[in-house]
Design a protein around this motif. Structure first.
Motif, PDB file in Angstrom:
ATOM      1  N   GLY A 119      87.170   1.384  22.606  1.00  0.00           N
ATOM      2  CA  GLY A 119      86.366   0.327  23.210  1.00  0.00           C
ATOM      3  C   GLY A 119      85.952   0.592  24.640  1.00  0.00           C
ATOM      4  O   GLY A 119      85.162  -0.167  25.206  1.00  0.00           O
ATOM      5  N   GLU A 120      86.463   1.655  25.254  1.00  0.00           N
ATOM      6  CA  GLU A 120      86.073   1.993  26.617  1.00  0.00           C
ATOM      7  C   GLU A 120      84.662   2.578  26.623  1.00  0.00           C
ATOM      8  O   GLU A 120      84.169   3.075  25.601  1.00  0.00           O
ATOM      9  CB  GLU A 120      87.073   2.973  27.226  1.00  0.00           C
ATOM     10  N   CYS A 121      84.024   2.530  27.780  1.00  0.00           N
ATOM     11  CA  CYS A 121      82.631   2.973  27.863  1.00  0.00           C
ATOM     12  C   CYS A 121      82.357   3.565  29.239  1.00  0.00           C
ATOM     13  O   CYS A 121      82.740   2.982  30.256  1.00  0.00           O
ATOM     14  CB  CYS A 121      81.695   1.799  27.591  1.00  0.00           C
ATOM     15  N   TYR A 122      81.709   4.718  29.255  1.00  0.00           N
ATOM     16  CA  TYR A 122      81.285   5.333  30.516  1.00  0.00           C
ATOM     17  C   TYR A 122      79.771   5.433  30.542  1.00  0.00           C
ATOM     18  O   TYR A 122      79.151   5.922  29.582  1.00  0.00           O
ATOM     19  CB  TYR A 122      81.883   6.727  30.679  1.00  0.00           C
ATOM     20  N   GLN A 123      79.174   4.991  31.637  1.00  0.00           N
ATOM     21  CA  GLN A 123      77.720   5.058  31.809  1.00  0.00           C
ATOM     22  C   GLN A 123      77.424   5.689  33.153  1.00  0.00           C
ATOM     23  O   GLN A 123      77.828   5.185  34.196  1.00  0.00           O
ATOM     24  CB  GLN A 123      77.101   3.664  31.736  1.00  0.00           C
ATOM     25  N   GLY A 124      76.728   6.815  33.134  1.00  0.00           N
ATOM     26  CA  GLY A 124      76.428   7.477  34.393  1.00  0.00           C
ATOM     27  C   GLY A 124      76.023   8.913  34.212  1.00  0.00           C
ATOM     28  O   GLY A 124      75.411   9.282  33.206  1.00  0.00           O
ATOM     29  N   GLU A 125      76.413   9.728  35.187  1.00  0.00           N
ATOM     30  CA  GLU A 125      75.974  11.117  35.216  1.00  0.00           C
ATOM     31  C   GLU A 125      77.001  12.050  34.575  1.00  0.00           C
ATOM     32  O   GLU A 125      78.213  11.812  34.648  1.00  0.00           O
ATOM     33  CB  GLU A 125      75.719  11.548  36.667  1.00  0.00           C
ATOM     34  N   TRP A 126      76.461  13.123  33.945  1.00  0.00           N
ATOM     35  CA  TRP A 126      77.270  14.143  33.287  1.00  0.00           C
ATOM     36  C   TRP A 126      76.830  15.514  33.774  1.00  0.00           C
ATOM     37  O   TRP A 126      75.682  15.708  34.162  1.00  0.00           O
ATOM     38  CB  TRP A 126      77.111  14.085  31.776  1.00  0.00           C
ATOM     39  N   ALA A 127      77.754  16.487  33.717  1.00  0.00           N
ATOM     40  CA  ALA A 127      77.419  17.869  34.030  1.00  0.00           C
ATOM     41  C   ALA A 127      78.298  18.780  33.184  1.00  0.00           C
ATOM     42  O   ALA A 127      79.530  18.635  33.184  1.00  0.00           O
ATOM     43  CB  ALA A 127      77.622  18.168  35.512  1.00  0.00           C
ATOM     44  N   ASP A 128      77.661  19.654  32.430  1.00  0.00           N
ATOM     45  CA  ASP A 128      78.379  20.632  31.618  1.00  0.00           C
ATOM     46  C   ASP A 128      79.361  19.968  30.649  1.00  0.00           C
ATOM     47  O   ASP A 128      80.457  20.460  30.406  1.00  0.00           O
ATOM     48  CB  ASP A 128      79.119  21.621  32.524  1.00  0.00           C
ATOM     49  N   ARG A 131      82.133  14.038  32.745  1.00  0.00           N
ATOM     50  CA  ARG A 131      81.681  13.067  33.732  1.00  0.00           C
ATOM     51  C   ARG A 131      81.650  13.725  35.112  1.00  0.00           C
ATOM     52  O   ARG A 131      82.659  14.265  35.565  1.00  0.00           O
ATOM     53  CB  ARG A 131      82.613  11.854  33.733  1.00  0.00           C
ATOM     54  N   SER A 132      80.501  13.685  35.731  1.00  0.00           N
ATOM     55  CA  SER A 132      80.349  14.316  37.030  1.00  0.00           C
ATOM     56  C   SER A 132      79.148  13.717  37.746  1.00  0.00           C
ATOM     57  O   SER A 132      78.055  13.669  37.188  1.00  0.00           O
ATOM     58  CB  SER A 132      80.173  15.833  36.868  1.00  0.00           C
ATOM     59  N   GLY A 133      79.347  13.258  38.995  1.00  0.00           N
ATOM     60  CA  GLY A 133      78.293  12.565  39.723  1.00  0.00           C
ATOM     61  C   GLY A 133      78.684  11.113  39.923  1.00  0.00           C
ATOM     62  O   GLY A 133      79.843  10.801  40.188  1.00  0.00           O
ATOM     63  N   TRP A 134      77.714  10.213  39.767  1.00  0.00           N
ATOM     64  CA  TRP A 134      77.983   8.787  39.938  1.00  0.00           C
ATOM     65  C   TRP A 134      78.036   8.113  38.572  1.00  0.00           C
ATOM     66  O   TRP A 134      77.167   8.324  37.729  1.00  0.00           O
ATOM     67  CB  TRP A 134      76.887   8.120  40.768  1.00  0.00           C
ATOM     68  N   GLY A 135      79.077   7.287  38.355  1.00  0.00           N
ATOM     69  CA  GLY A 135      79.176   6.632  37.063  1.00  0.00           C
ATOM     70  C   GLY A 135      80.059   5.403  37.085  1.00  0.00           C
ATOM     71  O   GLY A 135      80.813   5.162  38.042  1.00  0.00           O
ATOM     72  N   ARG A 136      79.971   4.631  36.005  1.00  0.00           N
ATOM     73  CA  ARG A 136      80.729   3.376  35.846  1.00  0.00           C
ATOM     74  C   ARG A 136      81.551   3.463  34.571  1.00  0.00           C
ATOM     75  O   ARG A 136      81.006   3.722  33.492  1.00  0.00           O
ATOM     76  CB  ARG A 136      79.759   2.192  35.782  1.00  0.00           C
TER      77      ARG A 136
END
Length: 238
Positions: A119-128, A131-136
């Motif tokens: 049920g968890e959720c990550y929304q934002g930037e990715w790299a390779d 999760r990398s950059g800015w995210g929630r």
């Protein structure tokens, strides 16, 4: 004089004339490769692909159905997910979205949203692919982190709001509070301002939030040289 021999009829060739600098075998090989939009094709690994091909590789828009029940629908470049696409997981008759967003060279890269099974959720930037950059990040216990990430961990500046409303605003390192920050105790109407190291508060001071909006510092602990203690703690985390 004898009669002129009849001209031979042109013969249909099974392949096109080679281009300058191209051998006959290369032209034959090129003609055998899949190109354009094709119906469902089963790959050697047992997955099924429907969509656009170029030089025998997935290229363009297409749908790949994997044996494990996952499905990718979106853009492909030279056989890899690249551009915008959606990854889903089907269990029985139920399909759940896993990831929606941008890809590069087969990995999550750019802006995207990932839905975890718990049920968890990550929304934002990715790299390779991480999760990398800015995210929630919305966690299962309803707490939320919004800020900087690196290598799939909280890293840099970020705000963490706990399920009870208390919140930490400050620096992070290796997925832990690390450096200068403020911890807001909403129910107690107070703020702890200090230095953290590997997730633990090392030194700082409490500030009381008054009803009128003013603030007053709690009584000091009577340290001989409080500024020296703060500097020592700050030096330890840098």
């Amino acid at each position: 004089f004898g009669s002129c021999p009849q001209q031979r009829q042109p013969v249909d060739m099974p392949f096109q004339r080679p281009l300058p600098g191209e051998t006959l075998s290369q032209r034959k090989e090129q003609g055998a490769k899949r190109n354009g939009v094709l119906k469902a094709v089963t790959t050697p690994s047992g997955n099924t692909y429907t969509g656009s091909w170029k030089n025998d590789l997935f290229d363009g828009q297409g749908i790949m159905k994997y044996k494990d029940g996952t499905q990718y629908e979106g853009s492909w470049v030279q056989g890899k997910r690249e551009g915008y696409g959606v990854l889903t997981q089907t269990t029985g008759k139920t399909a759940a979205k896993l990831y929606e967003g941008e890809w590069l060279a087969g990995k999550k890269h750019g802006q995207g949203t990932y839905f975890y099974p718990n049920g968890e959720c990550y929304q934002g930037e990715w790299a390779d692919g991480v999760r990398s950059g800015w995210g929630r990040m919305q966690y299962a216990d309803q707490s939320v982190y919004e800020g900087e990430w690196a290598g799939d961990k909280r890293e840099g500046k970020g705000l963490y709001v706990m399920a009870d409303g208390d919140r930490y605003e400050g620096l992070w390192h290796d997925d832990q509070k690390h450096g200068a920050g403020k911890l807001y105790y909403i129910s107690k109407k107070s703020i702890y301002k200090g230095i953290w190291q590997k997730g633990s508060a090392k030194c700082g001071e409490f500030i009381e939030i008054l009803e009128e909006g003013e603030v007053s510092k709690f009584p000091k602990l009577g340290l001989v040289d409080p500024q020296a203690v703060l500097k020592e703690a700050a030096d330890a985390v840098t």
